[in-house]
Write an enzyme that holds these catalytic residues in place. Sequence first.
Site, PDB file in Angstrom:
ATOM      1  N   SER A  19      83.443  80.897  58.580  1.00  0.00           N
ATOM      2  CA  SER A  19      82.655  82.124  58.578  1.00  0.00           C
ATOM      3  C   SER A  19      82.723  82.716  59.978  1.00  0.00           C
ATOM      4  O   SER A  19      83.283  82.094  60.893  1.00  0.00           O
ATOM      5  CB  SER A  19      81.201  81.851  58.175  1.00  0.00           C
ATOM      6  OG  SER A  19      80.555  81.036  59.144  1.00  0.00           O
ATOM      7  N   LEU A  39      74.724  80.909  58.684  1.00  0.00           N
ATOM      8  CA  LEU A  39      74.877  82.361  58.801  1.00  0.00           C
ATOM      9  C   LEU A  39      76.337  82.789  58.902  1.00  0.00           C
ATOM     10  O   LEU A  39      77.173  82.081  59.469  1.00  0.00           O
ATOM     11  CB  LEU A  39      74.122  82.877  60.022  1.00  0.00           C
ATOM     12  CG  LEU A  39      72.602  82.717  60.004  1.00  0.00           C
ATOM     13  CD1 LEU A  39      71.996  83.349  61.252  1.00  0.00           C
ATOM     14  CD2 LEU A  39      71.994  83.336  58.746  1.00  0.00           C
ATOM     15  N   HIS A  49      83.667  75.465  59.252  1.00  0.00           N
ATOM     16  CA  HIS A  49      82.604  74.571  58.791  1.00  0.00           C
ATOM     17  C   HIS A  49      83.135  73.222  58.351  1.00  0.00           C
ATOM     18  O   HIS A  49      82.533  72.186  58.634  1.00  0.00           O
ATOM     19  CB  HIS A  49      81.840  75.209  57.624  1.00  0.00           C
ATOM     20  CG  HIS A  49      81.047  76.407  57.996  1.00  0.00           C
ATOM     21  ND1 HIS A  49      79.729  76.336  58.404  1.00  0.00           N
ATOM     22  CD2 HIS A  49      81.383  77.722  58.035  1.00  0.00           C
ATOM     23  CE1 HIS A  49      79.284  77.555  58.665  1.00  0.00           C
ATOM     24  NE2 HIS A  49      80.269  78.410  58.450  1.00  0.00           N
ATOM     25  N   LEU A  87      86.862  70.954  56.896  1.00  0.00           N
ATOM     26  CA  LEU A  87      88.213  70.710  56.398  1.00  0.00           C
ATOM     27  C   LEU A  87      88.150  69.388  55.647  1.00  0.00           C
ATOM     28  O   LEU A  87      87.652  68.395  56.184  1.00  0.00           O
ATOM     29  CB  LEU A  87      89.218  70.626  57.551  1.00  0.00           C
ATOM     30  CG  LEU A  87      90.697  70.379  57.196  1.00  0.00           C
ATOM     31  CD1 LEU A  87      91.584  70.814  58.353  1.00  0.00           C
ATOM     32  CD2 LEU A  87      91.005  68.913  56.875  1.00  0.00           C
ATOM     33  N   TYR A 118      91.753  66.760  65.971  1.00  0.00           N
ATOM     34  CA  TYR A 118      91.705  68.188  66.268  1.00  0.00           C
ATOM     35  C   TYR A 118      92.442  68.528  67.562  1.00  0.00           C
ATOM     36  O   TYR A 118      92.993  69.621  67.697  1.00  0.00           O
ATOM     37  CB  TYR A 118      90.258  68.682  66.284  1.00  0.00           C
ATOM     38  CG  TYR A 118      89.672  68.762  64.895  1.00  0.00           C
ATOM     39  CD1 TYR A 118      90.168  69.675  63.967  1.00  0.00           C
ATOM     40  CD2 TYR A 118      88.638  67.913  64.489  1.00  0.00           C
ATOM     41  CE1 TYR A 118      89.647  69.755  62.677  1.00  0.00           C
ATOM     42  CE2 TYR A 118      88.121  67.984  63.205  1.00  0.00           C
ATOM     43  CZ  TYR A 118      88.630  68.901  62.302  1.00  0.00           C
ATOM     44  OH  TYR A 118      88.133  68.970  61.020  1.00  0.00           O
TER      45      TYR A 118
END
Length: 205
Positions: free
Chosen positions: A95, A109, A120, A122, A166
């Site tokens: 988002s 939000l 948010h 994976l 990551y």
Amino acid sequence: MSALSTLPFLKPVHLRSPRSSPGGQRRHTLPASEFRCLSPEDAISVFEIEREAFISVSGDCPLHLDEIRHFLNLCPELSLGWFEEGRLVAFIIGSLWDQDRLTQEALTLHKPRGTVVHIHVLAVHRTFRQQGKGSILMWRYLQYLRCLPFARRALLMCEDFLVPFYQKCGFQALGPCEVTVGDLAFIEMQHPVRGHAFMRRNSGC
């Protein structure tokens, strides 16, 4: 022209599974591998994969079913699903956020005027893990974000043991995240997203 037709990173991989027809001739069925944005209709499949992936490790999910539906209704263009013969095998949901760092509010939000993509979650279906699908999907997602003119950075938060994964995807650790979920603490990580004009010249966006 649809947005999908202008974004090469979301076009289906044109590998199809041959099937024999009653007459002995092979016919084409669903694409063997396809990447596309998710829709609210995908929410249950998404939640089933996420629940299995996270509850056994951390005891909770980054997004619950109503939150998945919430984001797939508000900003489906910031999601990406990997489908094998029509079956969801891995996904990312994001988002927009409008601050330099994530806060507790970022968990629920979507800020339509934001320039930061908050990733948010994976997750990869259990039968498709240890195949490099998470890295491939993240690479495709980041390439896709570079085709979006408003996207400047990608942010995510993860537990310590996921930091090396990551980092291999090109993310940099920013330090401890101020967001907590129960007893869990997180590291915040970022990845720069290059400008739309640059990617249009170099990747056909």
